[in-house]
Write a protein that holds these residues in place. Structure first.
Motif, PDB file in Angstrom:
ATOM      1  N   SER A 130       0.803  -1.230   0.000  1.00  0.00           N
ATOM      2  CA  SER A 130       0.000   0.000   0.000  1.00  0.00           C
ATOM      3  C   SER A 130       0.833   1.276   0.000  1.00  0.00           C
ATOM      4  O   SER A 130       0.288   2.360  -0.163  1.00  0.00           O
ATOM      5  CB  SER A 130      -0.949   0.010   1.204  1.00  0.00           C
ATOM      6  N   CYS A 131       2.162   1.162   0.179  1.00  0.00           N
ATOM      7  CA  CYS A 131       3.012   2.362   0.188  1.00  0.00           C
ATOM      8  C   CYS A 131       3.727   2.506  -1.154  1.00  0.00           C
ATOM      9  O   CYS A 131       4.631   1.732  -1.472  1.00  0.00           O
ATOM     10  CB  CYS A 131       4.038   2.266   1.318  1.00  0.00           C
ATOM     11  N   PRO A 132       3.355   3.496  -1.959  1.00  0.00           N
ATOM     12  CA  PRO A 132       3.990   3.642  -3.273  1.00  0.00           C
ATOM     13  C   PRO A 132       5.455   4.047  -3.190  1.00  0.00           C
ATOM     14  O   PRO A 132       6.230   3.767  -4.105  1.00  0.00           O
ATOM     15  CB  PRO A 132       3.158   4.730  -3.958  1.00  0.00           C
ATOM     16  N   PRO A 147      -1.759  11.534   2.728  1.00  0.00           N
ATOM     17  CA  PRO A 147      -0.708  12.076   3.608  1.00  0.00           C
ATOM     18  C   PRO A 147       0.644  12.268   2.926  1.00  0.00           C
ATOM     19  O   PRO A 147       1.588  12.711   3.576  1.00  0.00           O
ATOM     20  CB  PRO A 147      -0.598  11.008   4.706  1.00  0.00           C
ATOM     21  N   CYS A 148       0.775  11.900   1.637  1.00  0.00           N
ATOM     22  CA  CYS A 148       2.101  12.048   1.020  1.00  0.00           C
ATOM     23  C   CYS A 148       1.992  12.323  -0.470  1.00  0.00           C
ATOM     24  O   CYS A 148       0.966  12.058  -1.094  1.00  0.00           O
ATOM     25  CB  CYS A 148       2.938  10.788   1.237  1.00  0.00           C
ATOM     26  N   TYR A 149       3.086  12.831  -1.022  1.00  0.00           N
ATOM     27  CA  TYR A 149       3.169  13.117  -2.451  1.00  0.00           C
ATOM     28  C   TYR A 149       3.359  11.843  -3.263  1.00  0.00           C
ATOM     29  O   TYR A 149       3.072  11.806  -4.450  1.00  0.00           O
ATOM     30  CB  TYR A 149       4.324  14.079  -2.724  1.00  0.00           C
ATOM     31  N   VAL A 160       5.415  -2.955   5.232  1.00  0.00           N
ATOM     32  CA  VAL A 160       6.560  -2.109   4.878  1.00  0.00           C
ATOM     33  C   VAL A 160       6.062  -0.715   4.490  1.00  0.00           C
ATOM     34  O   VAL A 160       5.200  -0.584   3.617  1.00  0.00           O
ATOM     35  CB  VAL A 160       7.342  -2.722   3.693  1.00  0.00           C
ATOM     36  N   MET A 161       6.589   0.301   5.135  1.00  0.00           N
ATOM     37  CA  MET A 161       6.192   1.686   4.860  1.00  0.00           C
ATOM     38  C   MET A 161       7.446   2.550   4.746  1.00  0.00           C
ATOM     39  O   MET A 161       8.345   2.447   5.586  1.00  0.00           O
ATOM     40  CB  MET A 161       5.328   2.234   6.010  1.00  0.00           C
ATOM     41  N   ALA A 162       7.490   3.404   3.752  1.00  0.00           N
ATOM     42  CA  ALA A 162       8.694   4.205   3.515  1.00  0.00           C
ATOM     43  C   ALA A 162       8.950   5.240   4.610  1.00  0.00           C
ATOM     44  O   ALA A 162      10.100   5.562   4.913  1.00  0.00           O
ATOM     45  CB  ALA A 162       8.581   4.908   2.161  1.00  0.00           C
ATOM     46  N   CYS A 163       7.887   5.776   5.199  1.00  0.00           N
ATOM     47  CA  CYS A 163       8.084   6.862   6.167  1.00  0.00           C
ATOM     48  C   CYS A 163       8.385   6.324   7.564  1.00  0.00           C
ATOM     49  O   CYS A 163       7.668   5.442   8.045  1.00  0.00           O
ATOM     50  CB  CYS A 163       6.825   7.726   6.266  1.00  0.00           C
ATOM     51  N   PRO A 164       9.378   6.876   8.239  1.00  0.00           N
ATOM     52  CA  PRO A 164       9.548   6.549   9.653  1.00  0.00           C
ATOM     53  C   PRO A 164       8.253   6.899  10.390  1.00  0.00           C
ATOM     54  O   PRO A 164       7.632   7.916  10.094  1.00  0.00           O
ATOM     55  CB  PRO A 164      10.685   7.481  10.100  1.00  0.00           C
ATOM     56  N   GLY A 207       5.497   5.644   9.870  1.00  0.00           N
ATOM     57  CA  GLY A 207       4.364   5.283   9.016  1.00  0.00           C
ATOM     58  C   GLY A 207       3.632   6.470   8.425  1.00  0.00           C
ATOM     59  O   GLY A 207       4.137   7.592   8.390  1.00  0.00           O
ATOM     60  N   CYS A 208       2.404   6.196   7.961  1.00  0.00           N
ATOM     61  CA  CYS A 208       1.675   7.177   7.141  1.00  0.00           C
ATOM     62  C   CYS A 208       1.245   8.440   7.889  1.00  0.00           C
ATOM     63  O   CYS A 208       1.031   9.469   7.258  1.00  0.00           O
ATOM     64  CB  CYS A 208       0.433   6.529   6.545  1.00  0.00           C
ATOM     65  N   LEU A 209       1.081   8.365   9.206  1.00  0.00           N
ATOM     66  CA  LEU A 209       0.701   9.591   9.916  1.00  0.00           C
ATOM     67  C   LEU A 209       1.806  10.637   9.791  1.00  0.00           C
ATOM     68  O   LEU A 209       1.574  11.829   9.940  1.00  0.00           O
ATOM     69  CB  LEU A 209       0.406   9.289  11.395  1.00  0.00           C
ATOM     70  N   ASN A 210       3.018  10.161   9.499  1.00  0.00           N
ATOM     71  CA  ASN A 210       4.183  11.039   9.360  1.00  0.00           C
ATOM     72  C   ASN A 210       4.530  11.276   7.889  1.00  0.00           C
ATOM     73  O   ASN A 210       5.670  11.583   7.553  1.00  0.00           O
ATOM     74  CB  ASN A 210       5.376  10.386  10.081  1.00  0.00           C
ATOM     75  N   GLY A 211       3.558  11.115   7.005  1.00  0.00           N
ATOM     76  CA  GLY A 211       3.820  11.293   5.577  1.00  0.00           C
ATOM     77  C   GLY A 211       4.306  12.703   5.254  1.00  0.00           C
ATOM     78  O   GLY A 211       3.980  13.661   5.962  1.00  0.00           O
ATOM     79  N   GLY A 212       5.065  12.808   4.165  1.00  0.00           N
ATOM     80  CA  GLY A 212       5.661  14.092   3.784  1.00  0.00           C
ATOM     81  C   GLY A 212       4.648  15.146   3.386  1.00  0.00           C
ATOM     82  O   GLY A 212       4.993  16.319   3.267  1.00  0.00           O
TER      83      GLY A 212
HETATM   84  S1  SF4 Z   1       2.729   8.401   3.873  1.00  0.00           S
HETATM   85 FE1  SF4 Z   1       4.787   7.528   3.727  1.00  0.00          FE
HETATM   86  S2  SF4 Z   1       4.506   5.402   4.427  1.00  0.00           S
HETATM   87 FE2  SF4 Z   1       2.470   6.191   3.924  1.00  0.00          FE
HETATM   88  S3  SF4 Z   1       2.096   5.625   1.770  1.00  0.00           S
HETATM   89 FE3  SF4 Z   1       2.998   7.688   1.763  1.00  0.00          FE
HETATM   90  S4  SF4 Z   1       5.227   7.351   1.513  1.00  0.00           S
HETATM   91 FE4  SF4 Z   1       4.309   5.418   2.179  1.00  0.00          FE
END
Ligand code: SF4
Ligand code: SF4
Length: 467
Positions: free
Chosen positions: A167-169, A223-225, A381-385, A387-392
Motif C-alpha cells: 500500500s506504500c507507493p 498524507p504524502c506526495y 513495509v512503509m517508507a516513512c519513519p 508510518g503514514c501519519l508522518n507522511g511528507g
Molecule cells: S505516507 Fe509515507 S509510508 Fe504512507 S504511503 Fe505515503 S510514503 Fe508510504
C-alpha cells in the motif's frame, strides 16, 4: 547543498530541505523531455541558474526526499489549481475521497475530532461544487479483506514468504527501481486503499450516481506526495467495455485523477481565509464512508492501514483456529520502527509478522530477503519513519511543536471517537461483495482489485550514489 544525498550521513531520506537522492551531476544532459515532471531546483542552483534539472515521474524514486521541500517540487497535473479549474469547467462531477491520515492531520491542526473535521471539510468542498465526499477507510477495508484472502491462499499453497505489503507507493517504487526481481515477487498484489477506492468509484458506484466513469473527476486527499506517483501509474488506467465500443474508441479511465496532500488542502483553506472551526458540519455521504447510523466513524487501528494486525488476526483464526481479542502486542526490535509479533501453537512458532517503517529498516530486511535469511511471513513495509501519519504531505508541526510531539498528537487524533471494527464486519464491504465482487479473492475481485509490479530500468538510478 550537496548534489547527492548519501545514506551514511542521514538516518532516513525524509526530512525537510533535503536534496534529491538522485545526484544532479551530469544529469541535465540525460534528462528526457517529458510532459509530467517533478521539478527539482537545488537552492544552490537557483542562485546561479534559472534552468532547473528535471526528473520525470518515471525516473523519480519516490523516496520523498524532495517532496517536503515545497518550493522544489511541482506536480502540475495534480494540484488544487487543477481541482478548481475542473470545478469551474463543470463538465465533470468531482468526487473527493479523504484518507483517515489526512482527516487526523486536519483534526489535530484545528483541535477537532476526526468526525467534525470530516463533516466540515465535506461542507467546504461541497460549497465549491464537489458532488460527493467519501472515506478511504472504507476502500481500505476491501484492500484488507483481499490481503487476508491472498495471505491464507499463499500460506496453504506453501508459496514463498514473506509477503510484503503493497500500500506504500514510496516503498513499491523503490523496490521496482532498486531491487527488481529479487524483491517484487514477494510484494502483495492487492491494490492500495487509494486505488481500490478509484476502482470501486469508476467501475461500479458512478453508475449508481447516474454517471459515466469518464464524466467523473476523482480526487483523493492523502498524507504524502508519493500517492500522486501511484495515481499516475499506467497499471491504474482501464478501458471502458460496452456496446458499440470497439478497440481504439474505448474511453481510457484513470482510477484517481488528482491527489492532493493534507498540507495542500490546508493551503487551499488558508488562501480562501476559511475559518474552519466555524464551517457547517454537513451530513456525510454514506455510500462509501465508514460511518454508522449513530454518526460514528469506524475503521481499523493502525495509522498505516493496519495490514499486519488485520492479516495476523485473520490468519490465526483461519489457519490455526486461534481467535485473538484485544490489542496485539508487537515487540520492539532494533528501533520503534521495527516491531514483530509471533503466534505459537503447541510450543512451535507458526506465524511471524513485522512492522518495518523507514528506509533504514527497509534496507535491512531487503538484505535479509536477498540472502534467503528472512523468516517472516508478512511485513507491513512503509517508507516513512513512524508510518503514514508522518507522511511528507501532512500538515507541518506548529511553531514550537517538535515532529515527535506532532506524531503523538496525530496518533491520538487518529482514533479519537472512531470505533475499531474488523473490515469483515463492514456492511458496505459485505454489500459490495454480495452485489458485485462475489467473494474475497473471486475471479472478478482478483482481476480488478489486484495489480502488478515492473522491474524499472535504472535510468536515473544509475546516478545514485551509495543507494
Ligand atoms: S505516507 Fe509515507 S509510508 Fe504512507 S504511503 Fe505515503 S510514503 Fe508510504
Ligand atoms: S528521487 Fe524523486 S522523491 Fe526522491 S528526491 Fe528525487 S525527485 Fe524527490
Amino acid at each position: 547543498m550537496a548534489s547527492s544525498v548519501k545514506l551514511g550521513s542521514h538516518n532516513d531520506y525524509i526530512s525537510q530541505s533535503q536534496g534529491c537522492v538522485v545526484t544532479m551531476k551530469g544529469f541535465k544532459k540525460q534528462a528526457p523531455a517529458v510532459d509530467s515532471q517533478v521539478r527539482i531546483v537545488s537552492k544552490k542552483e537557483t542562485a546561479v541558474s534559472t534552468d532547473p534539472v528535471k526528473v520525470s515521474l518515471h525516473d523519480c524514486l519516490a523516496c520523498s526526499g524532495c517532496i517536503t521541500t515545497a518550493e522544489t517540487v511541482m506536480l502540475e497535473q495534480q494540484s488544487t489549481g487543477e481541482l478548481l479549474s475542473q470545478l469551474s469547467a463543470s463538465n465533470k462531477a468531482v468526487v473527493v475521497s479523504l484518507s483517515p491520515q489526512s482527516r487526523a492531520s486536519l483534526a489535530a491542526y484545528y483541535g477537532l475530532t476526526p468526525l467534525q473535521a470530516f463533516k466540515k471539510l465535506s461542507g467546504f468542498l461541497k460549497s465549491l461544487g464537489v458532488k460527493a465526499v467519501f472515506d478511504t477507510s472504507c476502500s481500505r477495508d476491501i484492500s484488507l479483506v483481499e490481503s487476508c484472502a491472498e495471505f491464507v491462499e499463499r500460506f496453504r499453497e506453501k508459496k514463498k514468504f514473506p509477503i510484503l505489503a503493497s500500500s506504500c507507493p514510496g516503498w513499491v517504487c523503490y523496490a521496482e527501481k532498486t531491487h527488481g526481481d529479487d524483491v517484487l515477487p514477494y510484494i502483495s498484489a492487492v491494490k492500495s486503499p487509494q486505488q481500490v477506492m478509484g476502482t470501486i468509484l469508476k467501475r461500479y458506484v458512478c453508475k449508481s450516481l447516474g454517471l459515466l466513469p469518464e464524466d467523473v473527476y476523482h480526487v483523493t486527499i492523502m498524507p504524502c506526495y508519493d500517492k500522486k506517483l501511484e495515481a499516475a501509474r499506467e497499471d491504474f488506467i482501464f478501458e471502458v467495455e460496452g456496446e458499440g465500443l470497439t478497440e481504439g474508441n474505448k474511453p481510457q479511465i484513470t482510477e484517481v485523477d488528482c491527489v492532493l496532500t493534507s498540507g495542500e488542502i490546508l493551503d487551499l483553506l488558508q488562501t480562501r481565509n476559511v475559518v474552519f472551526g466555524e464551517l457547517e458540519e454537513v451530513p456525510l455521504d454514506r455510500v462509501l464512508t465508514n460511518v454508522d447510523e449513530r454518526e460514528h466513524l469506524y475503521g481499523v487501528s493502525g495509522g498505516s492501514g493496519g495490514y499486519a494486525e488485520c492479516i495476523f488476526r485473520y490468519a490465526s483464526r483461519e489457519l490455526f483456529g486461534k481467535e485473538i481479542s484485544g490489542p496485539l502486542q508487537f515487540k520492539t526490535l532494533r528501533n520503534a520502527d521495527f516491531r514483530e509479533i509471533t503466534l505459537e501453537v503447541d510450543g512451535k512458532q507458526v506465524l511471524k509478522f513485522a512492522l518495518v517503517y523507514g528506509f533504514r529498516n527497509i534496507q535491512n530486511i531487503v538484505r535479509q530477503i536477498k540472502a534467503g535469511r528472512c523468516d517472516y511471513h508478512f511485513m507491513e513495509v512503509m517508507a516513512c519513519p513512524s508510518g503514514c501519519l508522518n507522511g511528507g504531505g501532512q500538515i507541518k508541526p506548529k511553531k514550537g511543536q517538535t515532529a515527535k510531539e506532532l506524531i503523538q498528537q496525530l496518533e491520538g487524533a487518529y482514533l479519537n471517537d472512531v470505533d475499531v471494527r474488523e473490515p469483515f464486519e463492514n456492511e458496505i464491504v459485505k454489500g459490495l461483495y454480495k452485489e458485485w465482487l462475489g467473494y474475497p479473492s473471486s475471479e472478478k475481485a482478483s482481476q480488478i482489485m489486484r495489480t502488478q509490479y515492473h522491474v524499472r530500468e535504472k535510468t536515473v538510478a544509475n546516478f545514485v550514489s551509495d543507494w
